[in-house]
Design a protein around this motif. Structure first.
Motif, PDB file in Angstrom:
ATOM      1  N   PRO A  82       0.811  -1.229   0.000  1.00 19.56           N
ATOM      2  CA  PRO A  82       0.000   0.000   0.000  1.00 19.56           C
ATOM      3  C   PRO A  82       0.843   1.277   0.000  1.00 19.56           C
ATOM      4  CG  PRO A  82      -0.869  -1.582   1.586  1.00 19.56           C
ATOM      5  CD  PRO A  82       0.440  -2.123   1.113  1.00 19.56           C
ATOM      6  N   ARG A  86       1.075   4.307  -3.021  1.00 18.68           N
ATOM      7  CA  ARG A  86       0.795   5.715  -2.740  1.00 18.68           C
ATOM      8  C   ARG A  86       1.974   6.628  -3.083  1.00 18.68           C
ATOM      9  NH1 ARG A  86       0.617  10.211  -2.599  1.00 18.68           N
ATOM     10  NH2 ARG A  86      -0.407  11.671  -1.177  1.00 18.68           N
ATOM     11  N   THR A 210      -2.304   5.493  -5.939  1.00 19.10           N
ATOM     12  CA  THR A 210      -3.586   5.451  -5.239  1.00 19.10           C
ATOM     13  C   THR A 210      -3.406   5.864  -3.786  1.00 19.10           C
ATOM     14  OG1 THR A 210      -3.261   3.100  -4.715  1.00 19.10           O
ATOM     15  CG2 THR A 210      -4.492   3.632  -6.715  1.00 19.10           C
ATOM     16  N   VAL A 213      -6.456   4.617   1.748  1.00 18.68           N
ATOM     17  CA  VAL A 213      -7.748   4.811   2.410  1.00 18.68           C
ATOM     18  C   VAL A 213      -7.993   3.598   3.303  1.00 18.68           C
ATOM     19  CG1 VAL A 213     -10.216   5.147   2.088  1.00 18.68           C
ATOM     20  CG2 VAL A 213      -8.598   6.121   0.440  1.00 18.68           C
ATOM     21  N   SER A 215     -10.466   2.372   4.946  1.00 13.49           N
ATOM     22  CA  SER A 215     -11.639   1.530   4.710  1.00 13.49           C
ATOM     23  C   SER A 215     -11.431   0.623   3.502  1.00 13.49           C
ATOM     24  CB  SER A 215     -12.879   2.404   4.491  1.00 13.49           C
ATOM     25  OG  SER A 215     -12.698   3.283   3.378  1.00 13.49           O
ATOM     26  N   SER A 216     -10.756   1.140   2.471  1.00 10.62           N
ATOM     27  CA  SER A 216     -10.495   0.334   1.279  1.00 10.62           C
ATOM     28  C   SER A 216      -9.487  -0.772   1.569  1.00 10.62           C
ATOM     29  CB  SER A 216      -9.957   1.225   0.145  1.00 10.62           C
ATOM     30  OG  SER A 216     -10.912   2.199  -0.213  1.00 10.62           O
ATOM     31  N   VAL A 217      -8.476  -0.431   2.360  1.00 15.09           N
ATOM     32  CA  VAL A 217      -7.465  -1.435   2.723  1.00 15.09           C
ATOM     33  C   VAL A 217      -8.096  -2.557   3.543  1.00 15.09           C
ATOM     34  CG1 VAL A 217      -5.339  -1.838   4.016  1.00 15.09           C
ATOM     35  CG2 VAL A 217      -5.566   0.216   2.611  1.00 15.09           C
ATOM     36  N   ALA A 219     -11.252  -3.414   3.605  1.00 11.98           N
ATOM     37  CA  ALA A 219     -12.166  -4.175   2.748  1.00 11.98           C
ATOM     38  C   ALA A 219     -11.406  -5.177   1.889  1.00 11.98           C
ATOM     39  CB  ALA A 219     -12.974  -3.216   1.872  1.00 11.98           C
ATOM     40  N   ALA A 220     -10.242  -4.749   1.363  1.00 11.27           N
ATOM     41  CA  ALA A 220      -9.434  -5.646   0.525  1.00 11.27           C
ATOM     42  C   ALA A 220      -8.909  -6.818   1.339  1.00 11.27           C
ATOM     43  CB  ALA A 220      -8.282  -4.866  -0.100  1.00 11.27           C
ATOM     44  N   VAL A 353      -7.705  -7.824  -6.060  1.00 11.18           N
ATOM     45  CA  VAL A 353      -6.959  -7.178  -4.970  1.00 11.18           C
ATOM     46  C   VAL A 353      -5.602  -7.871  -4.851  1.00 11.18           C
ATOM     47  CG1 VAL A 353      -8.912  -6.287  -3.649  1.00 11.18           C
ATOM     48  CG2 VAL A 353      -8.224  -8.665  -3.354  1.00 11.18           C
ATOM     49  N   THR A 356      -2.886  -6.501  -2.314  1.00  5.43           N
ATOM     50  CA  THR A 356      -3.222  -6.818  -0.932  1.00  5.43           C
ATOM     51  C   THR A 356      -3.061  -8.302  -0.676  1.00  5.43           C
ATOM     52  OG1 THR A 356      -4.787  -4.980  -0.845  1.00  5.43           O
ATOM     53  CG2 THR A 356      -5.036  -6.709   0.815  1.00  5.43           C
TER      54      THR A 356
END
Length: 427
Positions: A82, A86, A210, A213, A215-217, A219-220, A353, A356
């Motif tokens: 991640p 970024r 990217t 975020v 919440s996205s991490v 979720a993945a 994903v 991740t």
């Protein structure tokens, strides 16, 4: 040189620095893949000298030096993906190599076990960047068959280093103090960082980055952790990797103390590692025809059967250098057929994903394998029995995990459609 040939020997035009040739790019990737194996295997021959210098009271405590590195390496992998998405690959990779180089120097300067363990954890944290970013950088620049070509060439280094690294460490301790092994690792990291800083461009353009975020991490990671195949094969791979780390933890003690190989220990270690390299080549030749499940399921069953035979030999008191070398080599051949296919099957259903998933897989397999291998190594009692019993138990555990993952049926994909049943056996 024709314009077509010149283009084929350079990075894609989308890369900011088009002056780097294909061969140089592959050489950098290969060196990145060598960093981790060097840090683990090069210092194995020097463990007795390190133990004496650091006043390590119990022989099995010297294994902490290996496990500390593996834990740092495993945990840090989950963050680098991640972060590099970024902030870009280059600066994150240079940071990791900088930590690796400085930690090598700190390990050489350690005067007690606590200082050594802290340095080794940091060295693992730095090395994790090379593990994650080597693949990411190749994927940024190439795809399809071109990516496969780069990775297959670079993988030769990944296979070769475990074979030659102990001999490299042995050569150093024959002419210099053990500290020079860690200084050499630090120098390698520093030189590689300088090479990358001068020659390797940023491969992830700003428009492709990217934001992180939370919440996205989360979720993945939830997708990865709740996918049956991904989770199951990742856990099974951790169990099998625990066998390898158990062997690495105990290798120096086994060969030198049990089998009295003396300074020839790296040669015996290399001979066993060659069988793992051979199996990787064999797998590349047969997996498309036979399928990942048939190859890996057969291999894990064979691995466990050989481990049980090996345990029986050890328990009977008939273990010898010859029996250990033959049976260990057979298991390492099976290991090579297992790990690459387990990894591919864990990644296959979570392509959406993939970054991740790769971080999750690296974290679970390395940390889980390190802890299991450490547990095995700590039971070393002057014989090969604890190690080979650990193989048998973890092999059986891996079979059970795969059996549950595949819904109670080996060699076929779970829930395969009726019309695809024949095809599933080749997946």
């Amino acid at each position: 040189m024709s314009s077509h040939q010149e283009t084929a020997d350079r990075l894609p035009s989308a890369t900011p620095h088009s002056g780097m040739g294909f061969r140089e790019f592959v050489a950098i990737v290969a060196c990145l893949m060598a960093v981790n194996a060097l840090a683990i295997d090069a210092m194995l021959p020097a463990l007795p000298q390190i133990s004496e210098a650091l006043s390590i009271a119990q022989e099995n405590q010297r294994q902490f030096i290996i496990t500390a590195y593996l834990l740092g390496f495993g945990v840090a992998q989950i963050f680098y993906g991640p972060i590099s998405d970024r902030y870009g690959r280059r600066r994150v990779l240079l940071f990791g190599l900088g930590v690796y180089a400085l930690a090598g120097t700190a390990a050489a300067a350690a005067s007690n076990l606590d200082q050594m363990l802290a340095a080794r954890v940091l060295q693992g944290v730095g090395s994790a960047a090379t593990r994650v970013l080597a693949v990411s950088i190749v994927r940024d620049c190439y795809s399809g068959r071109h990516m496969a070509r780069v990775m297959s060439i670079a993988f030769i280094m990944f296979i070769a280093v475990p074979v030659i690294a102990p001999s490299f460490g042995q050569a150093i301790v024959l002419v210099a103090p053990w500290e020079w092994i860690f200084l050499a690792l630090g120098l390698f990291g520093f030189l590689l960082a300088g090479w990358i800083w001068l020659r390797l461009p940023e491969t992830l353009p700003p428009e492709s980055r990217t934001p992180i975020v939370l919440s996205s991490v989360v979720a993945a990671f939830r997708i990865v952790a709740t996918n049956r195949a991904c989770l199951g094969y990742t856990l099974a791979a951790a169990a099998v990797l625990g066998c390898l780390f158990g062997f690495i933890n105990s290798a120096q003690q086994l060969f030198v103390e049990v089998f009295d190989t003396g300074q020839s220990f790296p040669l015996y270690f290399a001979a066993i590692a060659l069988f793992m390299a051979l199996s990787s080549f064999v797998n590349s030749r047969i997996v498309e025809r036979l399928g990942m499940r048939l190859v890996s399921h057969t291999a894990i069953i064979a691995f466990t059967a050989i481990a049980c035979l090996h345990a029986a030999v050890a328990l009977s008191g008939h273990e010898s250098l010859l029996s250990f070398m033959v049976l260990q080599s057979m298991m390492m051949f099976c290991f090579g057929l297992i790990m690459s296919n387990f990894s591919a099957m864990a990644m296959d259903p979570v392509g959406a994903v993939a970054g991740t998933a790769a971080s999750f897989q690296g974290f679970v397999t390395t940390v889980g394998g390190a802890l299991l291998g450490f547990y095995i190594g700590q039971h070393y009692d002057g014989t090969a029995t604890p190690v080979v019993l650990g193989y048998a138990v973890l092999g059986a555990l891996a079979i059970l995990i795969v059996f549950v993952t595949e819904g109670g049926r080996l060699f076929h994909a779970v829930n395969a459609p009726t019309g695809a049943r024949a095809h599933s056996a080749t997946e």
